[in-house]
Design a protein around this motif. Structure first.
Motif, PDB file in Angstrom:
ATOM      1  N   VAL A   1      -9.603   7.239  -0.464  1.00  0.00           N
ATOM      2  CA  VAL A   1      -9.600   8.695  -0.273  1.00  0.00           C
ATOM      3  C   VAL A   1      -8.385   9.135   0.536  1.00  0.00           C
ATOM      4  CG1 VAL A   1     -10.839  10.641   0.733  1.00  0.00           C
ATOM      5  CG2 VAL A   1     -12.110   8.832  -0.465  1.00  0.00           C
ATOM      6  N   GLY A   2      -8.125   8.458   1.663  1.00  0.00           N
ATOM      7  CA  GLY A   2      -7.008   8.845   2.514  1.00  0.00           C
ATOM      8  C   GLY A   2      -5.672   8.705   1.815  1.00  0.00           C
ATOM      9  N   GLY A   3      -5.476   7.587   1.099  1.00  0.00           N
ATOM     10  CA  GLY A   3      -4.231   7.400   0.369  1.00  0.00           C
ATOM     11  C   GLY A   3      -4.041   8.423  -0.731  1.00  0.00           C
ATOM     12  N   SER A   4      -5.126   8.783  -1.397  1.00  0.00           N
ATOM     13  CA  SER A   4      -5.046   9.790  -2.462  1.00  0.00           C
ATOM     14  C   SER A   4      -4.618  11.144  -1.914  1.00  0.00           C
ATOM     15  CB  SER A   4      -6.396   9.920  -3.171  1.00  0.00           C
ATOM     16  OG  SER A   4      -6.762   8.709  -3.795  1.00  0.00           O
ATOM     17  N   VAL A   5      -5.102  11.482  -0.745  1.00  0.00           N
ATOM     18  CA  VAL A   5      -4.723  12.754  -0.122  1.00  0.00           C
ATOM     19  C   VAL A   5      -3.231  12.757   0.212  1.00  0.00           C
ATOM     20  CG1 VAL A   5      -5.013  14.192   1.936  1.00  0.00           C
ATOM     21  CG2 VAL A   5      -7.029  13.235   0.784  1.00  0.00           C
ATOM     22  N   ILE A   6      -2.740  11.664   0.813  1.00  0.00           N
ATOM     23  CA  ILE A   6      -1.319  11.570   1.149  1.00  0.00           C
ATOM     24  C   ILE A   6      -0.461  11.629  -0.114  1.00  0.00           C
ATOM     25  CG2 ILE A   6       0.467  10.062   2.101  1.00  0.00           C
ATOM     26  CD1 ILE A   6      -1.715   8.960   3.999  1.00  0.00           C
ATOM     27  N   ALA A   7      -0.864  10.870  -1.141  1.00  0.00           N
ATOM     28  CA  ALA A   7      -0.098  10.830  -2.385  1.00  0.00           C
ATOM     29  C   ALA A   7      -0.067  12.187  -3.078  1.00  0.00           C
ATOM     30  CB  ALA A   7      -0.686   9.780  -3.322  1.00  0.00           C
ATOM     31  N   THR A   8      -1.178  12.908  -3.027  1.00  0.00           N
ATOM     32  CA  THR A   8      -1.218  14.236  -3.653  1.00  0.00           C
ATOM     33  C   THR A   8      -0.275  15.188  -2.924  1.00  0.00           C
ATOM     34  OG1 THR A   8      -3.519  13.858  -4.305  1.00  0.00           O
ATOM     35  CG2 THR A   8      -2.728  16.124  -4.365  1.00  0.00           C
TER      36      THR A   8
ATOM     37  N   GLY B   1       0.814  -1.209   0.000  1.00  0.00           N
ATOM     38  CA  GLY B   1       0.000   0.000   0.000  1.00  0.00           C
ATOM     39  C   GLY B   1       0.846   1.257   0.000  1.00  0.00           C
ATOM     40  N   GLY B   2       1.922   1.236   0.786  1.00  0.00           N
ATOM     41  CA  GLY B   2       2.786   2.415   0.861  1.00  0.00           C
ATOM     42  C   GLY B   2       3.487   2.723  -0.441  1.00  0.00           C
ATOM     43  N   THR B   3       4.006   1.674  -1.113  1.00  0.00           N
ATOM     44  CA  THR B   3       4.688   1.929  -2.388  1.00  0.00           C
ATOM     45  C   THR B   3       3.709   2.400  -3.453  1.00  0.00           C
ATOM     46  OG1 THR B   3       4.504  -0.428  -2.920  1.00  0.00           O
ATOM     47  CG2 THR B   3       6.570   0.316  -1.979  1.00  0.00           C
ATOM     48  N   GLN B   4       2.475   1.901  -3.412  1.00  0.00           N
ATOM     49  CA  GLN B   4       1.490   2.350  -4.387  1.00  0.00           C
ATOM     50  C   GLN B   4       1.081   3.799  -4.145  1.00  0.00           C
ATOM     51  OE1 GLN B   4       2.223   0.043  -6.647  1.00  0.00           O
ATOM     52  NE2 GLN B   4       0.130   0.310  -7.336  1.00  0.00           N
ATOM     53  N   ILE B   5       1.035   4.208  -2.890  1.00  0.00           N
ATOM     54  CA  ILE B   5       0.778   5.622  -2.595  1.00  0.00           C
ATOM     55  C   ILE B   5       1.896   6.484  -3.189  1.00  0.00           C
ATOM     56  CG2 ILE B   5       0.744   7.341  -0.737  1.00  0.00           C
ATOM     57  CD1 ILE B   5      -0.843   5.322   0.932  1.00  0.00           C
ATOM     58  N   GLY B   6       3.146   6.018  -3.025  1.00  0.00           N
ATOM     59  CA  GLY B   6       4.264   6.759  -3.611  1.00  0.00           C
ATOM     60  C   GLY B   6       4.180   6.827  -5.123  1.00  0.00           C
ATOM     61  N   TRP B   7       3.794   5.716  -5.755  1.00  0.00           N
ATOM     62  CA  TRP B   7       3.673   5.690  -7.216  1.00  0.00           C
ATOM     63  C   TRP B   7       2.557   6.609  -7.681  1.00  0.00           C
ATOM     64  CZ3 TRP B   7       6.907   4.671 -10.754  1.00  0.00           C
ATOM     65  CH2 TRP B   7       6.505   4.383 -12.054  1.00  0.00           C
TER      66      TRP B   7
ATOM     67  N   LEU C   1       2.487  14.276  -1.477  1.00  0.00           N
ATOM     68  CA  LEU C   1       3.820  13.886  -1.943  1.00  0.00           C
ATOM     69  C   LEU C   1       4.108  14.472  -3.325  1.00  0.00           C
ATOM     70  CD1 LEU C   1       3.898  10.126  -0.865  1.00  0.00           C
ATOM     71  CD2 LEU C   1       5.178  12.014   0.164  1.00  0.00           C
ATOM     72  N   ALA C   2       3.089  14.462  -4.185  1.00  0.00           N
ATOM     73  CA  ALA C   2       3.264  15.026  -5.530  1.00  0.00           C
ATOM     74  C   ALA C   2       3.570  16.514  -5.451  1.00  0.00           C
ATOM     75  CB  ALA C   2       2.006  14.786  -6.362  1.00  0.00           C
ATOM     76  N   LEU C   3       2.865  17.204  -4.598  1.00  0.00           N
ATOM     77  CA  LEU C   3       3.096  18.640  -4.441  1.00  0.00           C
ATOM     78  C   LEU C   3       4.499  18.932  -3.921  1.00  0.00           C
ATOM     79  CD1 LEU C   3      -0.373  19.612  -2.912  1.00  0.00           C
ATOM     80  CD2 LEU C   3       0.439  20.119  -5.218  1.00  0.00           C
ATOM     81  N   ALA C   4       5.100  17.916  -3.241  1.00  0.00           N
ATOM     82  CA  ALA C   4       6.452  18.075  -2.705  1.00  0.00           C
ATOM     83  C   ALA C   4       7.524  17.639  -3.702  1.00  0.00           C
ATOM     84  CB  ALA C   4       6.598  17.270  -1.415  1.00  0.00           C
ATOM     85  N   GLY C   5       7.112  17.123  -4.889  1.00  0.00           N
ATOM     86  CA  GLY C   5       8.067  16.783  -5.933  1.00  0.00           C
ATOM     87  C   GLY C   5       8.623  15.378  -5.884  1.00  0.00           C
ATOM     88  N   VAL C   6       7.806  14.391  -5.475  1.00  0.00           N
ATOM     89  CA  VAL C   6       8.293  13.026  -5.334  1.00  0.00           C
ATOM     90  C   VAL C   6       8.726  12.429  -6.672  1.00  0.00           C
ATOM     91  CG1 VAL C   6       6.023  11.918  -5.633  1.00  0.00           C
ATOM     92  CG2 VAL C   6       7.763  10.798  -4.244  1.00  0.00           C
ATOM     93  N   GLU C   7       8.199  12.918  -7.793  1.00  0.00           N
ATOM     94  CA  GLU C   7       8.525  12.310  -9.089  1.00  0.00           C
ATOM     95  C   GLU C   7       9.978  12.527  -9.494  1.00  0.00           C
ATOM     96  OE1 GLU C   7       7.139  16.487 -10.149  1.00  0.00           O
ATOM     97  OE2 GLU C   7       6.653  14.932  -8.693  1.00  0.00           O
ATOM     98  N   ASP C   8      10.690  13.430  -8.825  1.00  0.00           N
ATOM     99  CA  ASP C   8      12.085  13.681  -9.160  1.00  0.00           C
ATOM    100  C   ASP C   8      12.996  12.505  -8.806  1.00  0.00           C
ATOM    101  OD1 ASP C   8      11.382  16.193 -10.056  1.00  0.00           O
ATOM    102  OD2 ASP C   8      11.794  17.169  -8.134  1.00  0.00           O
TER     103      ASP C   8
END
Length: 438
Positions: free
Chosen positions: A326-333, A119-125, A335-342
């Motif tokens: 819903v909760g995972g989507s909020v956390i993942a978003t 679940g955690g890695t999928q949130i990161g992805w 992370l996206a706003l913080a630039g995790v894709e770099d």
């Protein structure tokens, strides 16, 4: 009688009233809810026809001659496809998600490790994808404002979350509509790319400009979807037969994912861009680039949200996935706003190292104990130490392989995990598959 679902993942008698989620996140999918081969194949192909996978291909393309590049992609895709096909077959046989199957393999408490890891890695992805959408949309329109990119990330994340909230039906219809269009666009860009270098001969004549160890390259290919592939049972549990699940996995993870890695490599070699969305931008086809971007990532990330939704349902012993989607989507978003894709490439290598041994343990344990089916009245222990030890050893050896540059880490992790879990299950005398339901 309590209305809560049993901790072994089954709900019986009056407990059935508590299951309000039609996707059965913690219980076996019943026969009446199973889907056709076409339906399961569409969902899995829609999952893996995924443009960020091209970024992995872009890292490989300049590092190898064309022949070696094809070999690396073929080896990585075969490893990934074979591994996922076996996982998918087990999912169809049991009707269970990966994290619920882990209850039988690792114990009811040990399975929490699987839920957190997967679940955690999928949130990161999911965060990687949302960030990619924001950046590429901003590039298309020439936006320099962080606020504009952030608004796109939030809006698209909400759309993906809503699709996953709807469940299997939502992912099926989005995939059915968007996947054919995306593949047509991708093959058109491939043809246009070949024109840039004088066809296949010109492509084969391009010399490598960077270097990468073959083991790292294969691990990168496997890592593109090994975490998601480990969770293939989340969807193949809807298949009517094991063979349907196997062929759906081959289509999605060997063919579909392999094509996306290849497309990315060709784009990097011909246009200097692995992502075909950016290639379309370069060709002045911004509108089609946005179609490819949104149509592709919407369906893939909805599947990702679904995956961490069912992982959350198992982790907290709840019969519904919706709150965790819903909760995972909020956390993942966030992370996206913080630039995790770099940090994509490093992230893929980590996934390719530590996720496969978990699936390997499940495969080995199933083959040793559950080939005839899972006993109706079997209640897993809190912890199954032999399989936890098998995972730890296999994950360590996979990591060590990568550190020393010896062998292919995901292959080592899978093989060691399968062998150890089978051996320990056989020697422990805990072979409980006889007489079980098929």
């Amino acid at each position: 009688m309590s209305s809560a679902p049993r901790t072994d993942g089954r709900v019986t008698g009056a407990d059935e009233a508590a299951v309000v989620d039609p996707d059965y996140p913690v219980t076996p999918v019943p026969a009446h809810a199973r889907k056709s081969f076409f339906s399961v194949a569409v969902v899995l192909l829609g999952f893996t026809v995924f443009t960020p996978t091209m970024l992995a291909g872009a890292a490989l393309g300049p590092a190898f001659s064309f022949g070696d590049l094809l070999l690396v992609i073929a080896i990585g895709s075969l490893v990934l496809g074979a591994y996922v096909a076996v996982m998918g077959w087990i999912g169809a046989r049991t009707g269970l998600t990966t994290v619920v199957m882990a209850r039988y393999t690792l114990g009811s408490r040990g399975a929490k490790l699987a839920s957190i890891l997967l679940g955690g890695t999928q949130i990161g992805w999911y965060g990687v994808v949302v960030g990619t959408i924001g950046d590429l949309t901003a590039e298309a329109f020439g936006w320099e404002s962080y606020g504009a990119r952030a608004a796109v990330m939030v809006a698209t994340s909400a759309l993906m979350c809503a699709t996953a909230y709807w469940g299997y039906r939502g992912m099926y219809w989005v995939s059915l509509v968007s996947t054919p269009l995306i593949l047509v666009l991708a093959f058109w860009v491939l043809a246009r790319s070949l024109q840039e270098v004088g066809g296949w001969g010109g492509l084969a004549a391009i010399e490598p400009t960077t270097s990468m160890a073959i083991a790292v390259a294969v691990t990168t290919v496997v890592g593109t979807f090994v975490s998601a592939g480990t969770q293939a049972p989340n969807w193949t549990r809807f298949a009517r037969t094991g063979s349907h699940a196997v062929w759906a996995c081959v289509i999605g993870f060997l063919v579909g994912n392999g094509l996306m890695v290849f497309f990315g490599a060709v784009g990097a070699l011909t246009f200097g861009e692995g992502d075909f969305v950016l290639v379309l931008y370069q060709l002045g086809l911004v509108g089609w680039g946005l179609v490819l971007l949104f149509g592709n990532l919407w369906k893939s990330n909805a599947d990702t949200a679904y995956a961490f939704g069912v992982a959350g349902a198992e982790l907290f012993d709840r019969p519904r996935k919706a709150p965790f989607v819903v909760g995972g989507s909020v956390i993942a978003t966030a992370l996206a706003l913080a630039g995790v894709e770099d940090h994509l490439v490093d992230y893929l290598v980590l996934l390719g190292t530590f996720i496969p041994p978990l699936g390997g343990v499940i495969i080995g344990d199933f083959l040793a104990r559950w080939r005839r089916g899972i006993l109706e009245d079997h209640v897993p222990p809190a912890l199954r130490w032999p399989n936890l030890a098998a995972y730890a050893v296999a994950a360590f050896l996979a990591w060590l392989s990568g550190e020393l540059g010896v062998g292919i880490p995901p292959v080592i992790g899978i093989v060691v995990a399968v062998a150890l879990s089978m051996a320990l299950s056989r020697t422990s005398g805990d072979r409980t598959g006889a007489g079980a339901r098929g």
